[in-house]
Structures are given as C-alpha cells and as structure tokens.
Design a protein around this motif. Structure first.
Motif, short mmCIF file in Angstrom:
data_model
loop_
_atom_site.label_atom_id
_atom_site.label_comp_id
_atom_site.label_asym_id
_atom_site.label_seq_id
_atom_site.Cartn_x
_atom_site.Cartn_y
_atom_site.Cartn_z
N UNK A 1 -1.71 -15.25 1.73
CA UNK A 1 -1.97 -14.20 0.74
C UNK A 1 -2.26 -14.74 -0.66
N UNK A 2 -2.17 -16.04 -0.86
CA UNK A 2 -2.44 -16.61 -2.18
C UNK A 2 -3.85 -16.32 -2.69
N UNK A 3 -4.87 -16.30 -1.83
CA UNK A 3 -6.22 -16.01 -2.35
C UNK A 3 -6.35 -14.62 -2.96
N UNK A 4 -5.36 -13.76 -2.78
CA UNK A 4 -5.43 -12.39 -3.31
C UNK A 4 -5.03 -12.30 -4.78
N UNK A 5 -4.54 -13.42 -5.36
CA UNK A 5 -4.13 -13.41 -6.77
C UNK A 5 -4.81 -14.55 -7.50
N UNK A 6 -4.75 -14.51 -8.84
CA UNK A 6 -5.43 -15.54 -9.62
C UNK A 6 -4.65 -16.86 -9.58
N UNK A 7 -5.25 -17.91 -10.16
CA UNK A 7 -4.69 -19.25 -10.07
C UNK A 7 -3.31 -19.35 -10.71
N UNK B 1 0.83 -1.21 0.00
CA UNK B 1 0.00 0.00 0.00
C UNK B 1 0.86 1.25 0.00
N UNK B 2 1.87 1.28 0.85
CA UNK B 2 2.72 2.47 0.97
C UNK B 2 3.48 2.75 -0.32
N UNK B 3 3.87 1.71 -1.03
CA UNK B 3 4.69 1.87 -2.23
C UNK B 3 3.88 1.75 -3.52
N UNK B 4 2.55 1.78 -3.39
CA UNK B 4 1.65 1.74 -4.55
C UNK B 4 1.98 0.56 -5.45
N UNK B 5 2.08 -0.62 -4.85
CA UNK B 5 2.39 -1.84 -5.58
C UNK B 5 1.26 -2.85 -5.41
N UNK B 6 1.26 -3.84 -6.29
CA UNK B 6 0.33 -4.96 -6.19
C UNK B 6 1.14 -6.24 -5.92
N UNK B 7 0.48 -7.22 -5.35
CA UNK B 7 1.13 -8.50 -5.12
C UNK B 7 1.63 -9.10 -6.44
#
Length: 389
Positions: free
Chosen positions: A247-253, A218-224
């Motif tokens: 944190x895996x559920x936050x990205x696609x398969x 969030x602080x560095x304006x990045x995505x997983x």
C-alpha cells in the motif's frame, strides 16, 4: 465511552538461538535469515513453559490491586492448546487467583485468536464499563529441525487488560473482516509441529491485508494518511514489510518514509523473539509503543490481524496519555538481554524435548526455569502447574 487496551505485558522464556549461528549450522548465508526473513534471534521454549505457564507469566506483570477484582472475563487465544476439552483460561484463572465468578474460555483460529478475544472483550466492557477483561495470546511456534519453517519458530505470550477509559489505546468501534476456507497452514490433531504452504500463505496474507484495510478506510471515510503507523501480525518480520509495501504506492514519499520508520520500531522485539502466533501482532504493537520516537497522544494506529485458514481483520486504535511507559520498556529489554544464548546443538536438544501428544504421565525438572509459573508435567493424565511465589 472509550474502551481499549489499558495495560499490556509480555513474557518469553529464558533461552534463544542466534540466527547467524543457525544459518552457519544449516550452511546458509546469514543474510537469508537476517534480511530475507528479518530475524536476528529466535526464542527457544523449554518443556517447562507451555501456553498456560507463559500466559500466566505475562499476565502477572499487569495485575494489581486496582484491576484484579474488576476482571470478570478471561480469554486465552491460542493454537497450541493443552487439552481438547478443558480451556487453558481455567488454569490461568486459578494460577493468577482471579475471581471464580469470571467467565473463562479459550479461542482458536490460528494466529487470529487473540484479536477475536479483544473484540469480544471490547463489546463486553462497553456493556459493563465498571468491569475489565483479561485477554492473552500465547503460543509455541514449532516446525521442527531442518524444515523450511525452522527459521520462523519462537514463542511467548502477550497479556492485555481491556477497560473503559484505557491508559494505552482506545479501540475503534468498527473493523473490517474477511475470511475464506484456505489451506495455507494447519496442524493435524496428532502433531505438535505445524504444516504450512509458505509461499501461498504469504500471498493470502497480503491479499487479506489489502482487502481489509481498503474496506476499513472506505467504510469509515478515512484516508491512509490518517494513520500514523501500521502494525502487523509478524510470524517473521519480513512478512509485515511485504504487506506494508503493498500500500505504500498510495501515499507520497514523505508518508512512505514515515510509515517505514514506524514499521521498523514495531519489529524491534519480534526480530529477537520470532513467531508467537496469536501474540505476534500484539508484540508488534508493544514494540511500536516502546520504540517509536515520533508518535504522540491522539495518533491513529492501523492494526492488521491474520490467522491462517483464513481470517483477516483490520481495525484502528487511538493512542492515549499512558501509551509510553519507560519502566515497561526497561523491563522488556532486561528480559530479552538476560536470556541464555544456546548453541545450535543445545537448541536442537531443547526443541526435541517438547512432550509428545501421547507422552502419558511424566514429571519435568523445573529447577532451571526461573519463571514465576512453570509446567511441571502430567499426573494421572492431569497437567500440573506451580507458582514459585
């Protein structure tokens, strides 16, 4: 200016116990260790190798004529200190023949010490780009025979030089940290074995990981999805997998599969060595560099450091042109493959030969220790070291 990890080296002594052998001796299902803990082998540390000797054996691999005279900061991260006053880094400076004009000191905060050293070294090099820092994480993880923590023992040292325009990895300028006064793991002054509340420590580890990675992104304006791999502090390799699964559920398969594949590359070495406290995260990083087949120059790697008690930090590194090193990998595999496999009885004997804190003066037999640097004992309450070259 780019600052980061220029060189990296690893050392662990010449002995290990097979986890299937240990499982059989403890009347356990081997899969409890192989899958449930995620370990196949565990380094066994002889009494001739303490944190200083192992740190020197790791560091000597990455010193050369080009960087030796540039090192003006020496930091040893360890929670297996050998003196309540004198820093192990001073012994290290002497054994390696480094400049007497270098700052040398030791950092303690459980398994986080080496990361604290790297962050300090990074700031130092930013101010002095013509100089370098040597940062070493060295430890012996001990819980004792037939204890709940027995399967998460081990030991070794990871040494890194921090420099401008690094060959391996450029480090992010920012990081996210979180700390709290938590009794999940500790080692009283009169003990060589640690005390741990295992399930509680696992929970805190995962909580700190989620807090710090989300804060960093969030602080560095990045995505997983901007991260090609994640490396974790691995006191045992299943612990990092538990963190990753948070944190895996936050990205696609497809991204989940990619991150899981890179995690497997990052735990190849740790599965064979076990726990080395301050060095565990950086052994995971080394394993990723050597064993990943998909990473490329410019990829961003997420790095999660955790030290019980507790301190967490998340930062990133960008891979540089020299991150792949086939010679380094070959030497690493040779070191691990050439170790002596101990019977469980031999392992127990070696574990119990570790000097007590109040052992007084003693002399150790180093003839069977083939490492360049050895710990030879104590004379007049002064630790004695030897270089065989």
């Amino acid at each position: 200016m780019n600052v980061g990890i220029d060189k990296i080296g690893f050392f662990t002594p010449n002995y290990y116990v097979d986890m299937v052998d240990l499982a059989h001796a403890r009347n356990d299902d081997p899969n409890k260790y192989l899958i449930g803990i995620g370990q196949t082998e565990q380094a066994v540390i002889p009494n001739t190798q303490d944190t200083v000797a192992m740190a020197a054996n790791a560091a000597v691999q990455i010193l050369d004529d080009d960087n030796r005279d540039k090192i003006s900061l020496i930091i040893l991260g360890t929670e297996t200190g050998i003196d309540n006053s004198k820093s192990g880094a001073i012994y290290l400076q002497n054994l390696l023949g480094l400049s007497r004009h270098a700052r040398a000191f030791e950092i303690k905060q459980a398994c986080y010490g080496a990361t604290a050293g790297i962050q300090m070294a990074k700031d130092f090099v930013n101010l002095h780009p013509d100089q370098q820092a040597l940062v070493v994480g060295a430890d012996v993880a001990r819980y004792g025979v037939e204890t709940p923590g027995e399967v998460t023992q081990g030991g070794g040292a990871v040494a890194m030089t921090i420099a401008a325009n690094p060959e391996i990895m450029k480090l992010s300028k920012n990081s996210s940290v979180y700390s709290d006064d938590i009794m999940d793991f500790w080692r009283p002054m009169d003990r060589t074995e640690a005390l741990v509340d295992g399930h509680y420590s696992n929970d805190i580890y995962q909580q700190f990981f989620v807090k710090t990675i989300h804060d960093y992104l969030e602080t560095n304006d990045m995505q997983l999805t901007d991260l090609q791999a994640l490396v974790f502090h691995l006191p045992y390799t299943k612990m990092g997998l538990k963190g990753l699964r948070e944190i895996l559920p936050e990205v696609d398969e497809a991204k989940q599969k990619s991150l899981l594949n890179e995690f497997e590359a990052s735990r190849v070495y740790s599965k064979r060595v076990g726990n080395l406290y301050t060095g565990s995260l950086y052994l995971s990083l080394l394993s990723l560099l050597d064993n990943s087949t998909d990473l490329k120059v410019g990829d961003q790697i997420g790095i999660f450091s955790y030290g019980s008690g507790a301190q967490g930090e998340f930062y990133t590194g960008e891979l540089q042109a020299g991150f792949k090193n086939p010679i380094r990998k070959a030497n690493m595999e040779k070191m691990l493959d050439s170790r002596t496999r101990l019977s469980v009885s031999e392992y127990e004997t070696m574990l119990n030969q570790w000097p007590k804190l109040d052992a007084g003066d003693y002399t150790l037999d180093v003839k069977n220790d083939k490492a360049e640097f050895t710990f030879n004992g104590v004379s007049e309450s002064k630790r004695q070291y030897q270089s065989k070259n």
